[in-house]
Design a protein around this motif. Structure first.
Motif, PDB file in Angstrom:
ATOM      1  N   THR A   1      44.724  60.008  80.979  1.00  0.00           N
ATOM      2  CA  THR A   1      43.544  60.244  80.181  1.00  0.00           C
ATOM      3  C   THR A   1      43.088  58.928  79.473  1.00  0.00           C
ATOM      4  O   THR A   1      43.605  57.956  79.665  1.00  0.00           O
ATOM      5  CB  THR A   1      44.079  60.945  78.764  1.00  0.00           C
ATOM      6  N   LEU A   2      41.844  58.910  79.063  1.00  0.00           N
ATOM      7  CA  LEU A   2      41.237  57.628  78.643  1.00  0.00           C
ATOM      8  C   LEU A   2      42.026  56.964  77.436  1.00  0.00           C
ATOM      9  O   LEU A   2      42.373  56.012  77.453  1.00  0.00           O
ATOM     10  CB  LEU A   2      39.826  57.948  78.219  1.00  0.00           C
ATOM     11  N   ILE A   3      42.246  57.808  76.590  1.00  0.00           N
ATOM     12  CA  ILE A   3      42.835  57.298  75.206  1.00  0.00           C
ATOM     13  C   ILE A   3      44.290  57.857  75.225  1.00  0.00           C
ATOM     14  O   ILE A   3      44.634  59.114  75.675  1.00  0.00           O
ATOM     15  CB  ILE A   3      41.861  58.075  74.014  1.00  0.00           C
ATOM     16  N   PRO A   4      45.170  57.051  74.947  1.00  0.00           N
ATOM     17  CA  PRO A   4      46.729  57.405  75.286  1.00  0.00           C
ATOM     18  C   PRO A   4      46.953  58.456  74.299  1.00  0.00           C
ATOM     19  O   PRO A   4      46.496  58.513  73.178  1.00  0.00           O
ATOM     20  CB  PRO A   4      47.244  55.937  74.854  1.00  0.00           C
ATOM     21  N   LYS A   5      47.981  59.182  74.378  1.00  0.00           N
ATOM     22  CA  LYS A   5      48.450  60.284  73.503  1.00  0.00           C
ATOM     23  C   LYS A   5      48.858  59.520  72.272  1.00  0.00           C
ATOM     24  O   LYS A   5      49.101  60.320  71.187  1.00  0.00           O
ATOM     25  CB  LYS A   5      49.371  61.230  74.360  1.00  0.00           C
TER      26      LYS A   5
ATOM     27  N   TRP B   1      39.248  50.672  77.442  1.00  0.00           N
ATOM     28  CA  TRP B   1      39.835  51.449  76.199  1.00  0.00           C
ATOM     29  C   TRP B   1      40.906  50.606  75.835  1.00  0.00           C
ATOM     30  O   TRP B   1      40.803  50.250  74.259  1.00  0.00           O
ATOM     31  CB  TRP B   1      40.336  52.698  76.430  1.00  0.00           C
ATOM     32  N   ASP B   2      41.862  50.142  76.451  1.00  0.00           N
ATOM     33  CA  ASP B   2      42.916  49.115  75.973  1.00  0.00           C
ATOM     34  C   ASP B   2      42.312  47.867  75.182  1.00  0.00           C
ATOM     35  O   ASP B   2      43.141  47.513  74.092  1.00  0.00           O
ATOM     36  CB  ASP B   2      43.835  48.786  76.993  1.00  0.00           C
ATOM     37  N   ASN B   3      41.443  47.450  75.826  1.00  0.00           N
ATOM     38  CA  ASN B   3      40.809  46.215  75.133  1.00  0.00           C
ATOM     39  C   ASN B   3      39.955  46.500  73.907  1.00  0.00           C
ATOM     40  O   ASN B   3      39.815  45.519  72.941  1.00  0.00           O
ATOM     41  CB  ASN B   3      39.958  45.782  76.028  1.00  0.00           C
ATOM     42  N   ILE B   4      39.270  47.728  73.791  1.00  0.00           N
ATOM     43  CA  ILE B   4      38.724  47.979  72.363  1.00  0.00           C
ATOM     44  C   ILE B   4      39.099  48.751  71.414  1.00  0.00           C
ATOM     45  O   ILE B   4      38.905  49.025  70.394  1.00  0.00           O
ATOM     46  CB  ILE B   4      37.443  48.548  72.863  1.00  0.00           C
ATOM     47  N   GLU B   5      40.642  49.187  71.520  1.00  0.00           N
ATOM     48  CA  GLU B   5      41.224  50.090  70.833  1.00  0.00           C
ATOM     49  C   GLU B   5      41.470  49.572  69.414  1.00  0.00           C
ATOM     50  O   GLU B   5      40.972  50.539  68.471  1.00  0.00           O
ATOM     51  CB  GLU B   5      42.651  50.394  71.610  1.00  0.00           C
ATOM     52  N   PRO B   6      41.934  48.252  69.305  1.00  0.00           N
ATOM     53  CA  PRO B   6      41.907  47.906  68.006  1.00  0.00           C
ATOM     54  C   PRO B   6      40.508  47.897  67.126  1.00  0.00           C
ATOM     55  O   PRO B   6      40.499  48.327  65.783  1.00  0.00           O
ATOM     56  CB  PRO B   6      42.501  46.399  68.141  1.00  0.00           C
ATOM     57  N   PHE B   7      39.613  47.749  67.698  1.00  0.00           N
ATOM     58  CA  PHE B   7      38.178  47.804  67.174  1.00  0.00           C
ATOM     59  C   PHE B   7      37.924  49.223  66.690  1.00  0.00           C
ATOM     60  O   PHE B   7      37.455  49.397  65.491  1.00  0.00           O
ATOM     61  CB  PHE B   7      37.133  47.244  67.966  1.00  0.00           C
ATOM     62  N   ILE B   8      38.115  49.975  67.617  1.00  0.00           N
ATOM     63  CA  ILE B   8      37.704  51.509  67.188  1.00  0.00           C
ATOM     64  C   ILE B   8      38.822  52.169  66.066  1.00  0.00           C
ATOM     65  O   ILE B   8      38.230  52.815  65.039  1.00  0.00           O
ATOM     66  CB  ILE B   8      38.020  52.407  68.338  1.00  0.00           C
ATOM     67  N   ILE B   9      40.063  51.724  66.087  1.00  0.00           N
ATOM     68  CA  ILE B   9      40.885  52.152  65.187  1.00  0.00           C
ATOM     69  C   ILE B   9      40.589  51.687  63.704  1.00  0.00           C
ATOM     70  O   ILE B   9      40.359  52.296  62.567  1.00  0.00           O
ATOM     71  CB  ILE B   9      42.499  51.701  65.512  1.00  0.00           C
ATOM     72  N   THR B  10      40.256  50.250  63.664  1.00  0.00           N
ATOM     73  CA  THR B  10      39.742  49.600  62.686  1.00  0.00           C
ATOM     74  C   THR B  10      38.615  50.355  61.856  1.00  0.00           C
ATOM     75  O   THR B  10      38.348  50.682  60.742  1.00  0.00           O
ATOM     76  CB  THR B  10      39.739  48.220  62.671  1.00  0.00           C
ATOM     77  N   LEU B  11      37.301  50.527  62.856  1.00  0.00           N
ATOM     78  CA  LEU B  11      36.355  51.350  62.379  1.00  0.00           C
ATOM     79  C   LEU B  11      36.692  52.715  61.358  1.00  0.00           C
ATOM     80  O   LEU B  11      36.347  52.867  60.360  1.00  0.00           O
ATOM     81  CB  LEU B  11      35.344  51.713  63.488  1.00  0.00           C
ATOM     82  N   TRP B  12      37.387  53.624  62.195  1.00  0.00           N
ATOM     83  CA  TRP B  12      37.861  54.729  61.379  1.00  0.00           C
ATOM     84  C   TRP B  12      38.810  54.770  60.280  1.00  0.00           C
ATOM     85  O   TRP B  12      38.594  55.619  59.365  1.00  0.00           O
ATOM     86  CB  TRP B  12      37.933  55.692  62.582  1.00  0.00           C
ATOM     87  N   ASN B  13      39.366  53.396  60.395  1.00  0.00           N
ATOM     88  CA  ASN B  13      40.179  53.512  59.154  1.00  0.00           C
ATOM     89  C   ASN B  13      39.526  53.053  57.932  1.00  0.00           C
ATOM     90  O   ASN B  13      39.995  53.362  56.694  1.00  0.00           O
ATOM     91  CB  ASN B  13      41.522  52.375  59.463  1.00  0.00           C
ATOM     92  N   GLN B  14      38.396  52.196  58.139  1.00  0.00           N
ATOM     93  CA  GLN B  14      37.467  51.935  57.179  1.00  0.00           C
ATOM     94  C   GLN B  14      36.631  52.946  56.739  1.00  0.00           C
ATOM     95  O   GLN B  14      35.804  52.669  55.567  1.00  0.00           O
ATOM     96  CB  GLN B  14      36.994  50.806  57.363  1.00  0.00           C
ATOM     97  N   ILE B  15      36.214  53.960  57.561  1.00  0.00           N
ATOM     98  CA  ILE B  15      35.294  54.885  57.200  1.00  0.00           C
ATOM     99  C   ILE B  15      35.452  56.106  56.216  1.00  0.00           C
ATOM    100  O   ILE B  15      36.528  56.557  56.461  1.00  0.00           O
ATOM    101  CB  ILE B  15      34.648  55.394  58.404  1.00  0.00           C
TER     102      ILE B  15
END
Length: 444
Positions: A305-309, A430-444
């Motif tokens: 999958t694109l995003i790891p389980k 995805w592996d390269n941008i994962e920290p960015f995406i996680i941080t976005l949704w943690n702050q929303i």
């Protein structure tokens, strides 16, 4: 020390109805115990008889040179079968073959005499036999170990530290774990906790790893505590059963139920990994000026999958959350085109949601993705939410015209029938941008 040949199996063994002969007593034991007798015999061959648990006997009233076994009949039957496997009836062929093989080892170094304790009056033995076989007896008898006590014994005596016990000990020693949770830690079912911690995807989601049998992490302690407290509280619930985490999919579904408060902020890391059972002084690690050399973590493209389980992101938008879940289930090897387009949509909607939440100065409808990412990245860096190293992945991906996330590549995916995405490239992105995406949704 009494010769094995002088020991009589008890024909009035409390395990069974009374019988009239030695032969019947042995056959009854064989019928009931079967393979357990073979395992007991093998253990005796390997380790000898338990010196802390002597055979209890009393003189046989009809023959002073013989003794009736009051306690230890299973061990004596196992020894007699090692000495003479032919005592096993023809119908137990499998058991006979096992004892025949064991007997060949036994006769090379036989146990001829047995250490026993003799009770001249059989009644004197009753108290001790009863205490051994009837439980704790309000503390007079043997108080059994619970699962955690057994695990501690294995850890201290045999060097086997279960992941579950390491987590329990860690939580016991943390000041910011509530006292009511600490008091109930002894009630946590270790087998269920071990099942969760043995799953690499669960470990990845909660921010821990296993190295040489030790539970380690590079996260700050408070971040590790969050998911562990959630797991402990769930396992202590009366309505929570092992069926809810028994299979791999069950465990993944369970982790997906975690809220934002249950998930560690994986940007809050220390300079080096530490073991949960031997926590170092974290303030010293933070102030440490020496650069700790770490092995770079290999980027995994083996997943389907694109995003790891193991990546758990609490997404508040129902539609974006559905896209996120699809990208965790979609097999890129079979649906690479769909995955590429959906990936791009997921990134843009995530960035748009952050911009709208914090009212950043950019138009979500008209501006290009790379401009949106630039504005969001500057905000995250300025407010100390992500450093420039962790932002490098997303900045490079959207600014490079050849990147799979550039507007040129996206248009090619949609309009150019000769331009096809590559599954591994998507996973690496995805592996390269994962920290960015996680941080976005943690702050929303």
């Amino acid at each position: 020390m009494i010769p094995l040949t002088s020991l009589l199996v008890n024909t009035e063994n409390p395990r069974y109805e009374m019988v009239s002969s030695q032969q019947e007593a042995i056959r009854l034991m064989i019928e009931d115990q079967k393979d357990k007798l073979a395992k007991l015999a093998e253990d005796i061959l390997n380790n000898g008889l338990n010196p802390s648990d002597l055979i209890m006997v009393t003189p046989y009233e009809k023959n002073e040179s013989q003794f009736v076994v009051l306690e230890g009949n299973r061990r004596i039957v196992a020894l007699k079968l090692l000495n003479n496997p032919s005592l096993i009836l023809e119908k137990h062929k499998s058991l006979y073959r096992k004892f025949k093989q064991l007997s060949e080892i036994f006769i090379k170094n036989p146990i001829v005499e047995i250490p026993c304790i003799i009770f001249s009056d059989e009644k004197e033995s009753y108290k001790w036999i009863k205490l051994k076989h009837t439980g704790e007896n309000d503390g007079i008898g043997t108080v059994s170990w619970d699962a955690q006590q057994k695990a501690r014994f294995e850890e201290r005596m045999e060097g086997k530290a279960k992941y579950s016990l390491q987590v329990i000990e860690f939580l016991k020693n943390q000041n910011n774990v509530e006292e009511d949770i600490k008091k109930r830690l002894k009630e946590v079912p270790l087998s269920s906790l071990q099942r969760l911690l043995s799953d690499p995807d669960v470990r990845g989601a909660i921010g821990i790893e296993i190295e040489n049998g030790k539970v380690v992490t590079n996260l700050e302690p408070n971040e590790v505590i969050k998911p562990l407290k959630r797991i402990i509280n769930d396992l202590l619930r009366e309505d929570f059963t092992v069926k809810q985490i028994y299979y791999k999919d069950d465990r993944l579904n369970y982790i997906e139920s975690f809220t934002k408060n249950d998930i560690p902020n994986k940007t809050k890391t220390l300079k080096q990994k530490w073991e949960l059972i031997s926590s170092p002084p974290f303030d010293k690690i933070k102030d440490e000026k020496v650069t700790v050399k770490q092995k770079s973590k290999p980027i995994s493209t083996k997943r389907k999958t694109l995003i790891p389980k193991s990546c758990i992101i609490p997404i508040s938008s129902p539609r974006v959350n559905n896209i996120y879940r699809e990208l965790k289930d979609l097999d890129l090897d079979n649906f690479c085109n769909a995955g590429a387009v959906l990936f791009r949509v997921f990134i843009e909607l995530s960035v748009d949601a952050f911009i709208e939440k914090y009212k950043l100065p950019i138009n979500v409808d008209n501006d290009k993705l790379y401009k949106k990412v630039q504005v969001v990245s500057e905000y995250l860096e300025k407010n100390g939410l992500l450093d420039k190293n962790k932002l490098k992945g997303i900045r490079t991906s959207v600014s490079n015209p050849n990147s799979i996330m550039s507007i040129n590549s996206f248009h090619s995916f949609v309009h150019n029938r000769f331009f096809a995405p590559i599954a591994n490239d998507l996973k690496l992105a995805w592996d390269n941008i994962e920290p960015f995406i996680i941080t976005l949704w943690n702050q929303i």
